[in-house]
Each structure stands twice: as structure tokens, then as C-alpha cells.
Design an enzyme around this catalytic site. Structure first.
Site, short mmCIF file in Angstrom:
data_model
loop_
_atom_site.label_atom_id
_atom_site.label_comp_id
_atom_site.label_asym_id
_atom_site.label_seq_id
_atom_site.Cartn_x
_atom_site.Cartn_y
_atom_site.Cartn_z
N ASP A 103 -4.81 19.23 -15.49
CA ASP A 103 -5.18 17.90 -15.94
C ASP A 103 -4.69 17.77 -17.38
O ASP A 103 -5.26 18.38 -18.30
CB ASP A 103 -6.70 17.73 -15.85
CG ASP A 103 -7.16 16.32 -16.22
OD1 ASP A 103 -6.42 15.62 -16.95
OD2 ASP A 103 -8.26 15.94 -15.80
N LYS B 280 -6.36 6.52 -19.69
CA LYS B 280 -6.56 7.02 -21.04
C LYS B 280 -5.32 6.79 -21.91
O LYS B 280 -4.89 5.68 -22.11
CB LYS B 280 -6.99 8.48 -20.98
CG LYS B 280 -8.10 8.78 -19.97
CD LYS B 280 -9.36 7.97 -20.17
CE LYS B 280 -10.57 8.49 -19.40
NZ LYS B 280 -10.45 8.45 -17.93
N TYR C 131 -14.22 18.09 -16.98
CA TYR C 131 -14.69 16.72 -16.85
C TYR C 131 -15.77 16.63 -15.78
O TYR C 131 -15.64 17.18 -14.68
CB TYR C 131 -13.51 15.80 -16.51
CG TYR C 131 -13.90 14.39 -16.18
CD1 TYR C 131 -14.75 13.67 -17.02
CD2 TYR C 131 -13.43 13.77 -15.03
CE1 TYR C 131 -15.11 12.36 -16.73
CE2 TYR C 131 -13.78 12.47 -14.73
CZ TYR C 131 -14.63 11.77 -15.58
OH TYR C 131 -15.00 10.49 -15.28
N ARG D 214 0.84 -1.20 0.00
CA ARG D 214 0.00 0.00 0.00
C ARG D 214 0.87 1.25 0.00
O ARG D 214 0.52 2.27 -0.58
CB ARG D 214 -0.95 0.01 1.20
CG ARG D 214 -1.70 1.34 1.34
CD ARG D 214 -2.88 1.26 2.30
NE ARG D 214 -2.57 0.59 3.54
CZ ARG D 214 -1.94 1.14 4.57
NH1 ARG D 214 -1.50 2.40 4.49
NH2 ARG D 214 -1.73 0.47 5.69
#
Length: 386
Positions: free
Chosen positions: A180, A205, A108, A55
Site C-alpha cells: 500500500d 488521498k 490502516y 463497467r
């Protein structure tokens, strides 16, 4: 290798940064370290690799992060379980109750939902403004503004912001500029080099590139921000699996090649759509009459593989076009090798309905893939009714 990456070209960095042959086996590809924990040399004695629990850190994820930092020209990168996990950690690190965020007027839907429906409950306010209008952004700054959140190109209307100018506004206001860079990718645009404080990616993406992984990333050159992002990511556990990290690392190797083909194909599609009797407006920064064309040409290598357009017959006509394509797959997401078509207003941006960010109902968004461009154009023309 860390010292050499600054002298390497983009394509070389994509293949070699952070990706040393495995010292134990000689594997030239970074292994998938599918382990949750690591042996320690005594209590608290972490070995030279620096890993104790996946983690917190994992060797496959660390390799991806070194590669992403090199590609964006930053000192540090952190990988996340999704782009939204990265956005959440960035915003919760950079804001506190009572703070204010400036969001673009076209953004977005997931980012808007996070601010409007989640962080608003925490006392973080936001306002939307056209980021291409630098003076409007400057006027929107409040004493409690801590973040300017920028997309360029924007999702889905492909607006362009002058990143360098926004960085100056943010610095004067004592705020952070987060960019972004998902649509542009580090191959086409380098926001850190233009003055941004943080770059965000949905690695789902273009960086992953094959529609087979979900992930996100934050890149910065600010050590303090890196430490704060790292702490919160570890605290909430928003990490990608070793396999997901490996998939993004694999995809990034061919990013330059794919982005050239995406851009080539998008330009062919745009030429077919412009002037078509059933198409209203084509949104693409590569068009000379696009209001952000000059800025995009200055800060981008090429104009990318995303194209949006309005259908002259209105929303119902747009829905019918989306239902008739055969090669363009009706699906959310973007940036994969296959071409996708979607209706933002009812799909990815449904959360903006009724807000200033609501997308016109006659707009369709294309993620132009790397298929034969002639086939893609023919598919769109038949869907439009030619």
C-alpha cells in the site's frame, strides 16, 4: 506514447502518459466520457477503441490507468471505486478459503476490518507482525501464507519496512507482496522496482490531492494478475465513474509539486513538535533517530507529508489538542491540499480497538497540507497551549 514513457521524467509522465489530445475535438485534456455504453459494428463487433460497456472499460478510466501504470513503473493499472474496493479485489484474487495473510502490526483500520470481519468469514486467516523486523516476518510465514500486506510508511505510526527484503521473503514463501503506497505516493517511492508484486493506492488521498474524489488503484507488471484483477473488478462492478477518474487524472498532474511542498511543510512541523514539553514522541521517518530512517532514506525520495505524535498528557489531552486547531481541520482522510488532524484511535482506526493493532489513545495524526508552514506551526503551538 507508451514507448516514450519509460524515458520520461516523473513530472512529464504525470502530465502526458495516457493523456493524448482528443482526436475528434483536439481537446488537450482527456474528456469525461459520461456514457454507459458504446456502439458496436454488428453483434459482438467492438470498435477500434475497444469499449463496449463502462463497467468493463471507459476511455477516461483507461487514460487514468495508463497514467498510473507509468507513474508506478508498472505495465498495468486498474482503477477502482475506492481504495477498499481495490484491497478487496486484491485479497479475494490472491487468497482462497484456508489461506493466510501477514499484515503489519501497524496498518490502516479499514484493511484490518476487511481481513478481520469480512474475509475471516470466508476462511482467510491473518496474523500481524512488525514488518520492520524481517526475521519476524520470515518466522510468521506459514505453508498456507499467500500474501504479505505491507504499508511503508505505516498508518498511523509511520513505521518503515524494507520492501526489497520483504519481497525476498515473499518470493521464497511462494507468496505475493502487496504494498500500500498511499502515504508515500509513486513520486516518493517505487515498490514495484523494489520487488513488490502489486502496488495499491487509495487515490482519494495524494493522487487525487484535493479531497473531492474517492477512488483506488492496483498496479502490477504481472499480466496474469492483471487479468484476474480485471475479471473480478468487472464481475463485482467496483469501478470509478468517468468523472471520478477524470478528477484523479487531473490531481496526478501536480503530484510532484504537491509532494515537495507537503514534505517541506511536514519537516517544519516536525521541527516544532520535537522537544515540545507537551509532546511525547514524534513519528516521522525523516528524523535521524527514527528506527526506519536509514531504510526510508534508501527507498524513498523524501519522507512525505504525514506526521503523527503523542501528547504527553494522555488521551484526553490529545482530544483537546485536536479540538483546538483552527487551520488543521478535524477530519478523517489525508493527502489533500488542506491540513487535517485526527485521533486515529477513535476515528480511522476505531476498528482495531482491542486488537494487537490498537493505536495508543494519546496519538494524533496530521496530514500536513500545502498552506504557509509558519501558519501551520503557529496553529499547532496554540492548540498545544503555548
Amino acid at each position: 506514447m507508451a514507448d516514450e514513457t519509460g524515458r520520461w521524467g516523473f513530472e512529464t509522465r504525470a502530465i502526458h502518459a495516457g493523456q493524448r489530445p482528443d482526436p475528434r475535438t483536439g481537446s488537450v485534456i482527456v474528456p469525461i466520457y459520461a456514457t454507459s455504453t458504446f456502439i458496436q459494428d454488428g453483434v459482438g463487433g467492438v470498435r477500434d477503441g475497444g469499449h463496449e460497456y463502462s463497467r468493463t472499460t471507459n476511455p477516461t478510466r483507461s487514460a487514468l490507468e495508463e497514467a498510473l501504470a507509468a507513474l508506478e513503473g508498472g505495465r498495468y493499472a486498474l482503477a477502482f471505486a475506492s481504495g477498499m474496493a481495490a484491497a478487496d479485489v486484491a485479497l479475494r484474487t490472491l487468497t482462497r478459503p484456508g489461506d493466510h495473510v501477514i499484515l503489519g502490526g501497524d496498518a490502516y483500520g479499514g484493511t484490518f476490518r476487511l481481513l478481520d470481519k469480512v474475509l475471516a468469514l470466508w476462511g482467510v486467516a491473518h496474523s500481524s507482525v512488525d514488518l520492520s523486523d524481517v526475521e519476524a516476518v520470515r518466522a510468521a510465514v506459514r505453508p498456507n501464507t499467500k500474501v504479505i500486506w505491507c504499508e511503508s510508511p505505516t498508518n498511523p505510526l509511520l513505521g518503515i519496512a524494507d520492501i526489497g527484503a520483504l519481497a525476498s521473503v515473499a518470493a521464497t514463501a511462494g507468496a505475493r507482496l502487496v504494498v500500500d503506497n498511499t502515504f508515500a505516493t509513486p513520486y516518493l517511492q517505487s515498490p514495484l522496482g523494489l520487488g513488490a508484486d502489486v502496488v495499491l493506492h487509495s487515490t482519494t488521498k495524494y493522487l487525487g490531492g484535493h479531497s473531492d474524489v474517492v477512488g483506488g488503484a492496483l498496479i502490477t507488471s504481472n499480466e496474469h494478475l492483471r487479468e484476474e484483477f480485471f475479471f473480478l473488478r468487472n464481475a463485482v462492478g467496483a469501478v470509478p465513474s468517468p468523472f471520478d477518474s477524470w478528477l484523479v487524472l487531473r490531481g496526478a498532474k501536480t503530484l510532484a509539486l504537491r509532494m515537495e511542498r507537503h514534505s517541506d511543510n511536514a519537516e517544519r512541523v516536525v521541527r516544532a513538535l520535537v522537544g515540545h514539553p507537551k509532546v511525547g514522541k514524534v513519528y516521522y521517518p525523516g528524523l535521524p533517530d527514527h528506527p526506519g530512517h536509514e531504510v526510508a532514506a534508501k527507498q524513498m525520495r523524501r519522507f512525505g507529508g504525514m506526521v503523527s505524535f503523542s501528547v504527553a498528557g494522555g488521551e484526553q489531552a490529545a482530544l483537546e489538542v485536536a479540538s483546538r486547531t483552527k487551520l488543521f481541520i478535524l477530519a478523517e482522510s489525508l493527502g489533500g491540499i488542506e491540513s487535517l488532524i485526527e485521533h486515529p484511535g477513535k476515528m480511522t482506526h476505531a476498528s482495531t480497538t482491542g486488537s494487537p493493532l490498537q493505536v495508543p489513545g494519546n496519538v494524533l495524526r496530521l496530514s500536513v497540507g500545502i498552506e504557509d508552514a509558519t501558519d501551520l506551526v503557529a496553529d499547532l503551538l496554540q492548540a498545544l497551549g503555548d
